[in-house]
Design a protein around this motif. Structure first.
Motif, PDB file in Angstrom:
ATOM      1  N   ASP A   1       0.830  -1.203   0.000  1.00 53.44           N
ATOM      2  CA  ASP A   1       0.000   0.000   0.000  1.00 53.44           C
ATOM      3  C   ASP A   1       0.868   1.258   0.000  1.00 53.44           C
ATOM      4  OD1 ASP A   1       0.896  -0.673   2.524  1.00 53.44           O
ATOM      5  OD2 ASP A   1      -1.066  -0.612   3.481  1.00 53.44           O
ATOM      6  N   ILE A   2       1.926   1.261   0.806  1.00 52.53           N
ATOM      7  CA  ILE A   2       2.828   2.416   0.828  1.00 52.53           C
ATOM      8  C   ILE A   2       3.554   2.552  -0.507  1.00 52.53           C
ATOM      9  CG2 ILE A   2       4.941   3.341   1.895  1.00 52.53           C
ATOM     10  CD1 ILE A   2       3.965   2.239   4.547  1.00 52.53           C
ATOM     11  N   ALA A   3       3.956   1.405  -1.096  1.00 57.63           N
ATOM     12  CA  ALA A   3       4.630   1.442  -2.394  1.00 57.63           C
ATOM     13  C   ALA A   3       3.733   2.052  -3.466  1.00 57.63           C
ATOM     14  CB  ALA A   3       5.056   0.039  -2.806  1.00 57.63           C
ATOM     15  N   VAL A   4       2.465   1.662  -3.485  1.00 59.66           N
ATOM     16  CA  VAL A   4       1.521   2.191  -4.474  1.00 59.66           C
ATOM     17  C   VAL A   4       1.227   3.667  -4.201  1.00 59.66           C
ATOM     18  CG1 VAL A   4      -0.845   2.026  -5.353  1.00 59.66           C
ATOM     19  CG2 VAL A   4       0.485  -0.051  -4.954  1.00 59.66           C
TER      20      VAL A   4
ATOM     21  N   ALA B   1      -2.766 -19.889  -1.106  1.00 59.03           N
ATOM     22  CA  ALA B   1      -3.428 -18.783  -0.412  1.00 59.03           C
ATOM     23  C   ALA B   1      -2.628 -17.497  -0.534  1.00 59.03           C
ATOM     24  CB  ALA B   1      -3.620 -19.143   1.061  1.00 59.03           C
ATOM     25  N   ASN B   2      -1.308 -17.621  -0.432  1.00 55.71           N
ATOM     26  CA  ASN B   2      -0.449 -16.442  -0.555  1.00 55.71           C
ATOM     27  C   ASN B   2      -0.533 -15.834  -1.952  1.00 55.71           C
ATOM     28  OD1 ASN B   2       0.521 -16.596   2.059  1.00 55.71           O
ATOM     29  ND2 ASN B   2       2.193 -17.968   1.505  1.00 55.71           N
ATOM     30  N   GLY B   3      -0.587 -16.690  -2.967  1.00 58.21           N
ATOM     31  CA  GLY B   3      -0.662 -16.199  -4.340  1.00 58.21           C
ATOM     32  C   GLY B   3      -1.909 -15.372  -4.588  1.00 58.21           C
ATOM     33  N   VAL B   4      -3.046 -15.866  -4.100  1.00 56.06           N
ATOM     34  CA  VAL B   4      -4.305 -15.126  -4.256  1.00 56.06           C
ATOM     35  C   VAL B   4      -4.234 -13.805  -3.500  1.00 56.06           C
ATOM     36  CG1 VAL B   4      -6.775 -15.150  -3.722  1.00 56.06           C
ATOM     37  CG2 VAL B   4      -5.674 -17.196  -4.648  1.00 56.06           C
ATOM     38  N   PHE B   5      -3.661 -13.831  -2.294  1.00 57.02           N
ATOM     39  CA  PHE B   5      -3.545 -12.603  -1.501  1.00 57.02           C
ATOM     40  C   PHE B   5      -2.711 -11.553  -2.228  1.00 57.02           C
ATOM     41  CE2 PHE B   5      -1.025  -9.987   1.352  1.00 57.02           C
ATOM     42  CZ  PHE B   5      -2.024  -9.359   2.090  1.00 57.02           C
ATOM     43  N   ILE B   6      -1.574 -11.968  -2.739  1.00 54.84           N
ATOM     44  CA  ILE B   6      -0.667 -11.007  -3.383  1.00 54.84           C
ATOM     45  C   ILE B   6      -1.307 -10.376  -4.615  1.00 54.84           C
ATOM     46  CG2 ILE B   6       1.510 -10.819  -4.667  1.00 54.84           C
ATOM     47  CD1 ILE B   6       2.642 -12.898  -2.695  1.00 54.84           C
ATOM     48  N   VAL B   7      -1.901 -11.205  -5.453  1.00 54.56           N
ATOM     49  CA  VAL B   7      -2.533 -10.687  -6.673  1.00 54.56           C
ATOM     50  C   VAL B   7      -3.668  -9.738  -6.322  1.00 54.56           C
ATOM     51  CG1 VAL B   7      -3.872 -11.308  -8.714  1.00 54.56           C
ATOM     52  CG2 VAL B   7      -1.870 -12.667  -8.087  1.00 54.56           C
ATOM     53  N   SER B   8      -4.528 -10.143  -5.383  1.00 58.36           N
ATOM     54  CA  SER B   8      -5.665  -9.292  -5.016  1.00 58.36           C
ATOM     55  C   SER B   8      -5.208  -8.014  -4.331  1.00 58.36           C
ATOM     56  CB  SER B   8      -6.637 -10.060  -4.115  1.00 58.36           C
ATOM     57  OG  SER B   8      -6.011 -10.456  -2.910  1.00 58.36           O
ATOM     58  N   ASN B   9      -4.179  -8.114  -3.476  1.00 55.11           N
ATOM     59  CA  ASN B   9      -3.720  -6.934  -2.747  1.00 55.11           C
ATOM     60  C   ASN B   9      -3.109  -5.894  -3.681  1.00 55.11           C
ATOM     61  OD1 ASN B   9      -3.256  -5.332  -0.514  1.00 55.11           O
ATOM     62  ND2 ASN B   9      -1.390  -6.387   0.092  1.00 55.11           N
TER      63      ASN B   9
ATOM     64  N   SER C   1      -3.502  -5.621  -7.032  1.00 52.48           N
ATOM     65  CA  SER C   1      -4.477  -5.107  -7.997  1.00 52.48           C
ATOM     66  C   SER C   1      -5.487  -4.177  -7.327  1.00 52.48           C
ATOM     67  CB  SER C   1      -5.194  -6.265  -8.702  1.00 52.48           C
ATOM     68  OG  SER C   1      -5.811  -7.120  -7.769  1.00 52.48           O
ATOM     69  N   LEU C   2      -5.988  -4.571  -6.146  1.00 52.76           N
ATOM     70  CA  LEU C   2      -6.947  -3.715  -5.442  1.00 52.76           C
ATOM     71  C   LEU C   2      -6.311  -2.407  -5.003  1.00 52.76           C
ATOM     72  CD1 LEU C   2      -8.919  -6.281  -3.230  1.00 52.76           C
ATOM     73  CD2 LEU C   2      -9.826  -4.903  -5.110  1.00 52.76           C
ATOM     74  N   ASN C   3      -5.057  -2.452  -4.548  1.00 51.45           N
ATOM     75  CA  ASN C   3      -4.379  -1.215  -4.152  1.00 51.45           C
ATOM     76  C   ASN C   3      -4.260  -0.245  -5.315  1.00 51.45           C
ATOM     77  OD1 ASN C   3      -2.967  -0.523  -1.421  1.00 51.45           O
ATOM     78  ND2 ASN C   3      -2.971  -2.757  -1.505  1.00 51.45           N
ATOM     79  N   VAL C   4      -3.824  -0.743  -6.468  1.00 54.83           N
ATOM     80  CA  VAL C   4      -3.665   0.136  -7.627  1.00 54.83           C
ATOM     81  C   VAL C   4      -5.003   0.745  -8.036  1.00 54.83           C
ATOM     82  CG1 VAL C   4      -3.052   0.218 -10.071  1.00 54.83           C
ATOM     83  CG2 VAL C   4      -1.616  -1.066  -8.473  1.00 54.83           C
ATOM     84  N   VAL C   5      -6.033  -0.095  -8.133  1.00 54.35           N
ATOM     85  CA  VAL C   5      -7.340   0.378  -8.594  1.00 54.35           C
ATOM     86  C   VAL C   5      -7.972   1.334  -7.586  1.00 54.35           C
ATOM     87  CG1 VAL C   5      -9.700  -0.321  -9.149  1.00 54.35           C
ATOM     88  CG2 VAL C   5      -7.770  -1.646 -10.039  1.00 54.35           C
ATOM     89  N   LEU C   6      -7.988   0.951  -6.314  1.00 53.62           N
ATOM     90  CA  LEU C   6      -8.684   1.765  -5.315  1.00 53.62           C
ATOM     91  C   LEU C   6      -7.942   3.060  -4.986  1.00 53.62           C
ATOM     92  CD1 LEU C   6     -10.059  -0.985  -2.872  1.00 53.62           C
ATOM     93  CD2 LEU C   6     -11.249   0.247  -4.686  1.00 53.62           C
ATOM     94  N   VAL C   7      -6.607   3.021  -4.937  1.00 48.20           N
ATOM     95  CA  VAL C   7      -5.864   4.272  -4.719  1.00 48.20           C
ATOM     96  C   VAL C   7      -6.066   5.209  -5.893  1.00 48.20           C
ATOM     97  CG1 VAL C   7      -3.560   5.283  -4.496  1.00 48.20           C
ATOM     98  CG2 VAL C   7      -4.134   3.228  -3.195  1.00 48.20           C
ATOM     99  N   TRP C   8      -6.056   4.668  -7.084  1.00 48.44           N
ATOM    100  CA  TRP C   8      -6.287   5.476  -8.291  1.00 48.44           C
ATOM    101  C   TRP C   8      -7.684   6.094  -8.294  1.00 48.44           C
ATOM    102  CZ3 TRP C   8      -8.284   3.012 -13.314  1.00 48.44           C
ATOM    103  CH2 TRP C   8      -8.386   3.970 -14.325  1.00 48.44           C
ATOM    104  N   GLN C   9      -8.678   5.336  -7.816  1.00 46.63           N
ATOM    105  CA  GLN C   9     -10.057   5.798  -7.900  1.00 46.63           C
ATOM    106  C   GLN C   9     -10.501   6.653  -6.701  1.00 46.63           C
ATOM    107  OE1 GLN C   9     -12.372   5.449 -10.442  1.00 46.63           O
ATOM    108  NE2 GLN C   9     -10.598   4.725 -11.610  1.00 46.63           N
TER     109      GLN C   9
ATOM    110  N   GLY D   1      -8.314   7.428  -3.774  1.00 48.97           N
ATOM    111  CA  GLY D   1      -7.265   8.041  -2.977  1.00 48.97           C
ATOM    112  C   GLY D   1      -6.680   7.116  -1.924  1.00 48.97           C
ATOM    113  N   TRP D   2      -6.035   7.720  -0.918  1.00 47.25           N
ATOM    114  CA  TRP D   2      -5.247   6.940   0.024  1.00 47.25           C
ATOM    115  C   TRP D   2      -6.077   6.025   0.919  1.00 47.25           C
ATOM    116  CZ3 TRP D   2      -3.215   9.558   5.006  1.00 47.25           C
ATOM    117  CH2 TRP D   2      -4.188  10.403   5.537  1.00 47.25           C
ATOM    118  N   VAL D   3      -7.356   6.356   1.169  1.00 50.65           N
ATOM    119  CA  VAL D   3      -8.214   5.464   1.945  1.00 50.65           C
ATOM    120  C   VAL D   3      -8.394   4.133   1.201  1.00 50.65           C
ATOM    121  CG1 VAL D   3     -10.517   5.151   2.938  1.00 50.65           C
ATOM    122  CG2 VAL D   3      -9.395   7.376   3.055  1.00 50.65           C
ATOM    123  N   GLY D   4      -8.346   4.195  -0.130  1.00 49.81           N
ATOM    124  CA  GLY D   4      -8.465   2.984  -0.932  1.00 49.81           C
ATOM    125  C   GLY D   4      -7.369   1.978  -0.640  1.00 49.81           C
ATOM    126  N   ALA D   5      -6.187   2.448  -0.268  1.00 52.46           N
ATOM    127  CA  ALA D   5      -5.086   1.534   0.061  1.00 52.46           C
ATOM    128  C   ALA D   5      -5.421   0.714   1.303  1.00 52.46           C
ATOM    129  CB  ALA D   5      -3.798   2.327   0.286  1.00 52.46           C
TER     130      ALA D   5
END
Length: 490
Positions: free
Chosen positions: A229-232, A358-366, A368-376, A378-382
């Motif tokens: 989240d901080i990286a994004v 389980a880790n693979g699904v977490f990483i991909v979802s985390n 992708s969701l961080n990029v999309v939600l921060v973009w849409q 803002g920072w609460v999306g992270a």
């Protein structure tokens, strides 16, 4: 049924680790307040971005070998040769990481906003050495030593950083202080360890690779949860907002120390029991981990809803903007700590292939969701992305764990914790309203007021939980250094 003496030893080890981490985290808490007030949000944001780069370059290059070293050493078969194999592999990893940083030094400097590539290299070396020593200590069941060194590292870091910042070094002082602390504690750990490396064979190196090929994703999951989240955010928002977010995150991590202490303590024990094919005992330890994983985070979440704004105001008025983020991040940590306990079980019983999924699904979802939600949004999306991806991973970890370990969800124990936390929240809210309405000094002495509210809340929570939970009373009684008749007889 588990041996009572062994249970007592595990409880005491967890408690030692918990106290050590509480002490260390408190030092970090105080130091961060100092840095926030002296350097401001922007420098804290730059510092967080540097540590994020170090974390990601380190985890991508090391591909799970710390976990593999800990696992193989904990099994007790030729631990000295596995330590030697770990040293060889770590050396190769550092060479590759150095080449990467040198090739992309201009991009790294541009991302952070100041020239930091050389510091990234210094911190990489220090962190890899420390990780190797930590894995060896935990693998040889010296978790209590690891705990003390962990606190020592934070004490050394806080002391060095505050001293360097005080004489004007700013961000540079914080980075030098971080490196000094890691190198000093790693050196002490090598001296305490006792285990000395022996020349490894191809078999030992291959064994580490065999475990790491699945375990690396688990390490990446932890780093993804801690820092993606901080990286994004570094690409989308100002360094000041990154600084506020990192402070909110550090507060949440402070509350997670007990959950992390449990998983660190139980991993080598579960590994040993699994090697003896005692899955019933592994199930019991898993239930214990789930029972107490949220012991501190549950009241922390309720407390953040009630006094989160005042807590962040201690760092400075500008940090109050992170109140909503703080609440969401603590909720994410609560979900993740249960997920971590289950994944810890899978790795300990040598089923990293299931944890890998389980880790693979977490990483991909985390990511992708961080990029999309921060973009849409803002920072609460992270923060929302972090919580949502943790929930998805928890569902998968539970499904996979139930396949191989016959444990039950400790619903009653978790319910007692929520009952105690909600009562605590009601009392603290009433106390806050009374204080703000009747005591004029609370605005000028916010720190004192917050400490009062936290003390009241902690007293209410633990007293209530102790009263309603027979299991908690038994656990406390078994792990007291002396016998307390009024407690023991209840």
């Amino acid at each position: 049924m588990r041996n009572a003496t062994n249970s007592m030893r595990l409880g005491q080890t967890s408690f030692i680790l918990f106290l050590s981490k509480i002490f260390g985290s408190f030092l970090g808490f105080v130091a961060t307040i100092y840095f926030a007030r002296v350097l401001g949000e922007e420098v804290l944001g730059q510092y967080a971005l540097v540590l994020t780069i170090v974390a990601w370059v380190g985890i991508v290059s090391s591909v799970g070998f710390s976990g593999a070293i800990e696992k193989r050493i904990s099994e007790g078969d030729e631990p000295d040769r596995y330590l030697g194999a770990g040293i060889v592999i770590t050396g190769g990893i550092l060479i590759l990481a150095t080449v990467f940083v040198l090739l992309f030094r201009s991009q790294i400097n541009a991302y952070v906003g100041v020239p930091v590539a050389e510091f990234v290299l210094l911190l990489l070396f220090a962190s890899k050495l420390k990780a190797l020593v930590n894995a060896s200590l935990k693998g040889t069941h010296l978790v209590h030593v690891y705990a003390v060194l962990w606190s020592g590292k934070l004490l050394t870091r806080a002391t060095a950083q505050i001293a360097l910042v005080a004489i004007g070094f700013g961000l540079t002082g914080m980075l030098y202080g971080y490196a000094i602390a890691s190198l000093v504690t790693a050196t002490v750990g090598i001296w305490v360890l006792g285990l000395r490396p022996a020349r490894p064979t191809t078999k030992h190196v291959r064994s580490l690779f065999d475990y790491a090929k699945y375990n690396w994703l688990g390490g990446m999951q932890g780093k993804t949860f801690d820092s993606v989240d901080i990286a994004v955010l570094g690409f989308f928002v100002t360094q000041g907002l990154v600084g506020i977010y990192s402070v909110a995150w550090s507060l949440g991590k402070f509350l997670d120390v007990f959950g992390r202490s449990i998983s660190s303590t139980l991993f080598p024990e579960m590994s040993e029991l699994s090697s003896a094919n005692d899955m019933k005992a592994v199930a019991t330890l898993t239930e214990d981990a789930l029972s107490y994983g949220g012991l501190i985070l549950i009241p922390g979440l309720v407390g953040s809803l009630v006094i989160g704004d005042r807590l962040l105001a201690i760092y400075g008025d500008g940090f109050v903007a992170g109140t909503e983020v703080l609440v969401i991040l603590i909720a994410a940590l609560l979900i993740y700590t249960y997920n971590k306990q289950l994944l810890n079980t899978l790795n300990a019983i040598d089923r990293p292939n299931l944890a890998f999924k389980a880790n693979g699904v977490f990483i991909v979802s985390n990511i992708s969701l961080n990029v999309v939600l921060v973009w849409q949004i803002g920072w609460v999306g992270a923060a929302i992305a972090t919580a949502a991806s943790a929930a998805v991973s928890l569902c998968l970890a539970f499904r996979y764990s139930k396949r191989v370990v016959p444990f039950e969800i400790p619903v009653r124990e978790c319910s007692y914790q929520w009952i105690a936390a909600l009562l605590m929240g009601a009392v603290v809210e009433l106390s806050r309203e009374f204080g703000e309405r009747n005591w004029g000094w609370v605005q000028d002495y916010n720190v004192v007021f917050v400490v009062m509210l936290v003390t009241i809340g902690a007293g209410i929570y633990f007293a209530t939980y102790f009263a309603v939970s027979q299991s908690f009373r038994t656990t406390v009684t078994n792990n007291l250094p002396i016998e307390v008749p009024l407690v023991s007889e209840r």
